[in-house]
Scaffold this motif. Structure first.
Motif, PDB file in Angstrom:
ATOM      1  N   LYS A 116     -15.841  -1.238-109.537  1.00  0.00           N
ATOM      2  CA  LYS A 116     -16.544  -2.525-109.628  1.00  0.00           C
ATOM      3  C   LYS A 116     -15.510  -3.581-109.998  1.00  0.00           C
ATOM      4  O   LYS A 116     -14.369  -3.275-110.351  1.00  0.00           O
ATOM      5  CB  LYS A 116     -17.633  -2.467-110.714  1.00  0.00           C
ATOM      6  N   VAL A 130     -15.014  -6.922-112.556  1.00  0.00           N
ATOM      7  CA  VAL A 130     -15.527  -7.723-113.663  1.00  0.00           C
ATOM      8  C   VAL A 130     -14.485  -8.766-114.054  1.00  0.00           C
ATOM      9  O   VAL A 130     -13.282  -8.584-113.843  1.00  0.00           O
ATOM     10  CB  VAL A 130     -15.909  -6.870-114.900  1.00  0.00           C
ATOM     11  N   GLY A 165     -19.982  -9.797-114.121  1.00  0.00           N
ATOM     12  CA  GLY A 165     -19.829  -8.918-112.977  1.00  0.00           C
ATOM     13  C   GLY A 165     -19.765  -9.752-111.716  1.00  0.00           C
ATOM     14  O   GLY A 165     -20.551 -10.686-111.542  1.00  0.00           O
ATOM     15  N   ASP A 217     -17.136   1.432-114.134  1.00  0.00           N
ATOM     16  CA  ASP A 217     -18.347   2.029-113.546  1.00  0.00           C
ATOM     17  C   ASP A 217     -18.439   3.493-113.989  1.00  0.00           C
ATOM     18  O   ASP A 217     -17.824   4.356-113.375  1.00  0.00           O
ATOM     19  CB  ASP A 217     -18.299   1.949-112.018  1.00  0.00           C
ATOM     20  N   SER A 241     -25.260  -1.056-114.831  1.00  0.00           N
ATOM     21  CA  SER A 241     -24.623  -1.708-113.687  1.00  0.00           C
ATOM     22  C   SER A 241     -25.056  -3.163-113.561  1.00  0.00           C
ATOM     23  O   SER A 241     -24.395  -3.948-112.883  1.00  0.00           O
ATOM     24  CB  SER A 241     -24.951  -0.953-112.398  1.00  0.00           C
ATOM     25  N   GLY A 267     -25.236  -5.158-116.191  1.00  0.00           N
ATOM     26  CA  GLY A 267     -24.648  -5.902-117.289  1.00  0.00           C
ATOM     27  C   GLY A 267     -25.493  -5.978-118.540  1.00  0.00           C
ATOM     28  O   GLY A 267     -25.190  -6.755-119.448  1.00  0.00           O
TER      29      GLY A 267
END
Length: 469
Positions: free
Chosen positions: A238, A240, A258, A285, A306, A308
């Motif tokens: 992912k 961020v 995110g 993740d 996922s 947040g």
């Protein structure tokens, strides 16, 4: 960036909650070990009668004390082999960085000072000629793309005012150099990450995303709101972004967001309480954040969904000790080794005050301990990766015993380590000469590489050690 306390508080002083709206939990002090080492340029193979071909500028023969064949002469039953090693290139006497290590089905590739070097994974023969960059490498992508490519950043010049603005894509299997680009604004230091097809290049107050396949710019991440500036990014599975908001005011704080890696769209925003500094993302993740509060002499490890939203925080007393590189010129949110996570569990090593330590499995839903396992030797054990219902861990060597790779079942009632590889005692001094390294386990082989070169030529520094059966 404010730094963690230099003298940690005693266990039980614990953190207040770094994330708004949750009660404080008393926990212990996390101690982050720092990488400090040396070790890069040629490989020797242990086996076969033909001498490997060598690229220009490489010594014709490695130092005899590091000759894998001579070390194999004293190999005991059940011990692995040192399959090959690579020696360090010449670097200034003040030392040089050797960031990253990438392993494909065919090659092991390493950056060192101004070079990118590659070796065949199994036998250590040079895979392609070293790539010499005109100036020092200043950043690399820790990850590789699905088709085994990376991006290297190097300085624009050699003077004190040189910027980290030049980008070069490289194919790890062939050494072919793909697209190149120059950042449009000045950046004395950058940090880079790959998430899918997106390359994110982070700077002190902004970030620029590129399509890693073509080098085309996708979007910028800059100031948002009244006074929030991006300060760091973490990629991988992912993407961020960490931002600093309201700096210099009574409401100064950080935020984590995110991002959609393709468009830069903000998917969620997580405000962090004033006084707390996000130091690392142990995982993106699932998302696991390590933060500190200098005024309170406290730390916090919290996990998130996922989307947040808050999931849990570690709520028990322990001294954890992952290996974390110091973030000197650019914030490195993913600069910690010796930590692993799967969908439900975080695996952290405890501090080894003397001899063996433990790996603790932490339930990501509750923040509570699930189980722990002691190192099978009188040396620290570090988690490397969680895969297929097992945790792969590396047990450090001692002066009279080689390191080990073990497999720990992550489910069921028994978590007893099973030995996958025991490195030769005859090479223990060589292995122990890597006090901190980049470590990977791939295709039944253990690879250790130096992340910092000292510039000491006597004896010749090591870059990579490769072990296998």
């Amino acid at each position: 960036m404010s730094q963690p306390p230099q003298t940690p508080p005693p266990p039980g002083s614990g953190p207040r909650d770094a994330f708004r709206g949750r009660p404080a939990l008393a926990v212990g002090v996390a101690v982050a070990a720092l990488f400090v080492i040396g070790g890069t340029v040629f490989a020797a193979t242990s086996g076969g009668d033909d001498a490997p071909k060598q690229p220009a500028g490489v010594a014709a023969k490695p130092s005899a004390s590091y000759d894998p064949e001579s070390l194999d002469e004293g190999r005991r039953a059940g011990e692995s082999q040192m399959l090959w090693h690579a020696e360090a290139p010449d670097v200034p006497g003040t030392g040089a960085d050797a960031p990253g290590m990438w392993i494909t089905d065919r090659t092991v590739v390493k950056a060192a000072y101004k070079q990118l070097v590659a070796y065949n994974a199994g036998d250590g023969y040079p895979a392609w000629d070293p790539i010499a960059f005109p100036q020092k490498i200043c950043a690399v992508t820790p990850q590789k793309t699905a088709d085994d490519k990376i991006v290297v950043a190097y300085l624009s010049g050699s003077g004190d005012g040189a910027e980290c603005t030049r980008l070069q894509e490289v194919d790890l299997d062939t050494g072919e150099q793909g697209w190149d680009s120059t950042l449009s604004d000045s950046a004395p230091a950058v940090e880079m990450s790959l998430t899918g097809r997106t390359l994110m290049v982070g700077r002190s107050q902004s970030g620029t995303a590129y399509d890693v396949m073509s080098g085309s710019k996708l979007y910028d991440r800059k100031k948002y709101g009244d006074s929030c500036f991006p300060t760091a990014f973490a990629g991988g599975e992912k993407l961020v972004q960490l931002a600093s908001c309201d700096a210099g005011t009574t409401d100064e704080h950080e935020e984590m967001q995110g991002l959609d890696p393709t468009t830069g769209e903000v998917l969620w925003t997580l405000p962090i309480d004033k006084g707390w500094t996000v130091e690392r993302t142990y995982s993106v993740d699932p998302l696991v954040i390590y933060s500190t509060n200098e005024d309170k002499q406290a730390w916090n490890i919290s996990t998130f969904t996922s989307g947040g939203t808050f999931r849990s925080q570690v709520g028990f007393d322990e001294d954890f000790a992952p290996d974390c590189t110091p973030a000197i010129r650019a914030r490195d949110l993913r600069g910690c080794a010796g930590v692993a996570a799967d969908a439900d569990t975080l695996y952290l090593p405890t501090e080894a005050t003397s001899g063996a330590n433990e790996i603790v499995a932490i339930n990501l839903s509750t923040g509570k301990e699930k189980w722990r396992v002691k190192s099978p030797a009188d040396e620290p054990m570090l988690p490397l990766k969680a895969e297929g219902g097992r945790l792969i861990a590396y047990v450090r060597p001692s002066h009279d015993a080689g390191g080990r790779v073990v497999s720990i079942p992550t489910t069921g009632s028994s978590h007893k380590p099973a030995e996958l590889l025991r490195n030769p005692q005859a090479a223990a001094d060589v292995e122990d000469g890597f006090p901190a390294t980049a470590i990977d386990w791939a295709d039944g082989r253990l690879y250790l590489s130096a992340t910092r070169l000292t510039g000491n030529d006597d004896p010749v520094e090591k870059l990579i050690l490769a072990y296998g059966k």
